[in-house]
Structure formats: C-alpha cells, structure tokens
Design an enzyme around this catalytic site. Structure first.
Site: not given
Length: 375
Positions: A328, A192, A313
């Site tokens: 990110s 992003h 996990d």
C-alpha cells in the site's frame, strides 16, 4: 462484498491487518495493492538525486514536484483515546449480559475519559474497571464528530469485574512510503487510512511514528489467498513523526530528507489508461521499478479507488504473484510523472488492484504540513 459504480466491479476484497500484540492496522485496504518493478532490461533502482537539488528550483517548480520513494516502512500508531473494537457477553451467576452494549456503546467508539480520568491506554482503562467494584462508570465517548457520556455498570464474571468491551489503544504494521515533498518537508504513505481491524473505521491518531523495517520474506499471492511482505522493526528509534491518519493515507515528517529524483505530479485529469511503472520494495535491495498498466480511471465515491491497475511485469509476478500486502502506497509513475499510489488488491485476481490519485495525497500532505506549522 461490495460493488463499485461503473464498469469495474470489486469482486472479493481483503483487508491487510498485521497484528503486534493487541494492535492491528489495515495496511492494505480490503481490495488490493500493487507492487511492480520496471520490466524488460530496466532492473534499475529509482534514480537518485540529492534532495538539496530542490534548492535550485523556483517555488512554483517545487509546488509541482515531489520525490517518489517506494520504500517499505513500519508504522506505530497510538490512538486518541481507547477504541472499542468489539463487544461480547459476560457470563455471571445470574446469566449473560453486556453492560457496554446496554449502555449504548458500539464498536468504533472512542473512550476518552472514565469518571473524569483520561484514558491514554488500555492499562488505565483496565485499572478503572478493576477498581470500580461494580459501581457505575461514566465514560466520555467520541463517535464520529459527536462527544457524549455513557454510563456503564461493570458486572462480576469469570473472576473479575468486566464491561463486555474488547479495546485497543495502538496499531503497528508495514506499508510503503509514497513520496517526500521538499516544498513542505513532509511525506505521504499507504494511500489509505490505518483502520481498526475489527471496527473497520480509520483510527484517530494521538501520536505515532514511522520506523525502519527489515523485509525478510514474501508470501506469494494467489486467487483468494492474498500474499504479504514479511518484515520486522529493525530499530527502536523512529525515523520521523506521524501528523495525520485519514482515509487517503498517513502523513508526517522524516528526520532526514531522502534522496531521489524530483518528478512532476499529474493533475487528476491528466492521468489516463495505459502503461505505468510502480516503484516497490519487495526485499532488502530497496525500491525498484516494475511494469504495469492503468486499466481504467474512474471517479469513484471513495478517493482510494480512482485507478484500476494491473501488474504486467513477469519478474514481480514470479516473485510475489503481482500484488501482496504491505505494498500500500507504492508510487505509480506514468510517463515519468507521479500519477498515483497503489491502495488495494483484488483477492480473486492478485495481478490487479486499485490506486489513488497522487494529487489527492499531495493536497492532504500539504494540509497536514500547514496544520503542523500553525500549531
């Protein structure tokens, strides 16, 4: 708070803004980010293979392969002009006013020139305003794709001439490298864009650089309390150059080609719900694979929200709560192929987040490389 089309609803959202001085960037967009390591007995790092091995592949094979990275990195970005972050009233002897607002300026505008003088930094702008002695200043302004002039008359208040603008000229923060592309020699990261924390818009890039980062701690994510990776810039020397910052990520070149396993990039229609692995760095041991699941594939209006991903996990859940700021760009692997990258974190459920198709980032990275080569 926004709702997305389709069956998945975006509940509370959060933007990762790590400030350095007067700089800030949205490095984990306002939704979520995933970090996972391959569960069960797979505590392995990503299998390494010299990037030089790409030389043994045909041009067509290279076209469909990249090296997933999952490495935490720092970003320094300097804007193309000075961005208006916010506006505020000024207290004067005759009352309050905001000259910038009265001139039609808005948060998110870029100030390119002042009376014909280029504005590469906040410091230059401050000098122009200080020397104005209350005389009108003609600014060249960029708003989206439009350039226009705005005339602002500074007023004297609180001991100085002011215009009522809070401004930024740079940003810095931590994110994750998604992949290196041997075919173009470029990299992609974040998934992003880097946004101004106040204006909320993607920052226009003038120059920028990726940098080495040292991770030094984790704030564990909790419902409505997003966690984060803590780190600091460990060297003044850049590790490459940024070429583009747009809504799908940051793109550029690295000084040294990284090592890693070349994997195929899935087409958008090949990505499906089911088990995945995420390649993430949460400490100085480097990238590791963690187990997760694509809950839904959707054709959302925003390209950064095509995948809904859940961390499964136990090791990552124990260490981070599942998703923390700074992840990110973490690669999402499905059946050993690159499916996408983590982009956002759901603040009310830090085990889940959004992702972007890897194919979108590959296309954007190669477009940035072509622009570089044409320049």
């Amino acid at each position: 708070m926004k709702r997305l089309k389709g069956s998945i609803v975006c509940r509370a959202t959060h933007t990762f803004a790590l400030s350095v001085g007067i700089t800030a960037i949205c490095m984990l967009a306002t939704l979520k980010v995933l970090g996972l390591e391959s569960g069960q007995a797979k505590a392995s790092s990503a299998k390494e293979m010299p990037a030089a091995a790409a030389a043994s592949l045909s041009a067509q094979e290279l076209e469909d392969r990249v090296i997933p990275l999952g490495k935490a990195f720092g970003i320094k970005l300097y804007t193309d002009g000075v961005i208006v972050a916010s506006l505020s009233d000024i207290y004067t002897d005759t009352g309050t006013c905001c000259p910038a607002r009265e001139a039609g300026l808005r948060p998110g505008d870029y100030l390119l020139e002042a009376n014909g003088v280029q504005l590469p930094s906040n410091g230059v702008l401050a000098k122009v305003i200080g020397r104005s002695q209350g005389e009108s200043i003609t600014f060249r302004v960029r708003r989206g794709d439009e350039d226009f002039d705005a005339v602002v008359k500074p007023v004297y208040g609180e001991g100085a001439f002011k215009t009522g603008m809070w401004v930024r000229d740079s940003a810095a923060g931590v994110g994750t490298l998604t992949f290196y592309d041997p075919a173009s020699g470029g990299f992609a990261g974040l998934g992003h864009g880097i946004c101004d924390a106040d204006a909320g818009s993607v920052m226009a890039l003038r120059v920028g650089e990726p940098a080495e980062i040292t991770l030094c701690g984790i704030v564990k994510g909790l419902p409505d309390e997003p966690g984060q990776l803590r780190g600091y810039f460990s060297s003044e020397e850049p590790i490459g150059q940024l070429l583009d910052n747009n809504e799908t990520g940051v793109y550029g070149t690295l000084n040294e080609a990284p090592q890693g396993e070349l994997v195929e990039v899935l087409e958008r229609d090949e990505v499906s719900p089911g088990p995945v692995q995420l390649l993430v760095s949460i400490d100085e041991t480097g990238p590791k694979l963690y187990e997760g699941e694509i809950v839904q594939v959707q054709n959302a209006d925003q390209p950064t929200r095509n995948l809904v991903v859940k961390v499964t996990d136990s090791r990552l859940l124990e260490a981070t709560g599942g998703i923390v700021q700074g992840m990110s760009g973490a690669p999402i692997l499905q059946d050993g192929k690159l499916a996408g990258a983590v982009t956002h974190v759901f603040t009310d459920d830090p085990t889940m987040g959004y992702g972007i198709f890897a194919r979108t980032m590959v296309e954007q990275e190669r477009a940035a490389a072509q622009a570089r080569d044409a320049a």
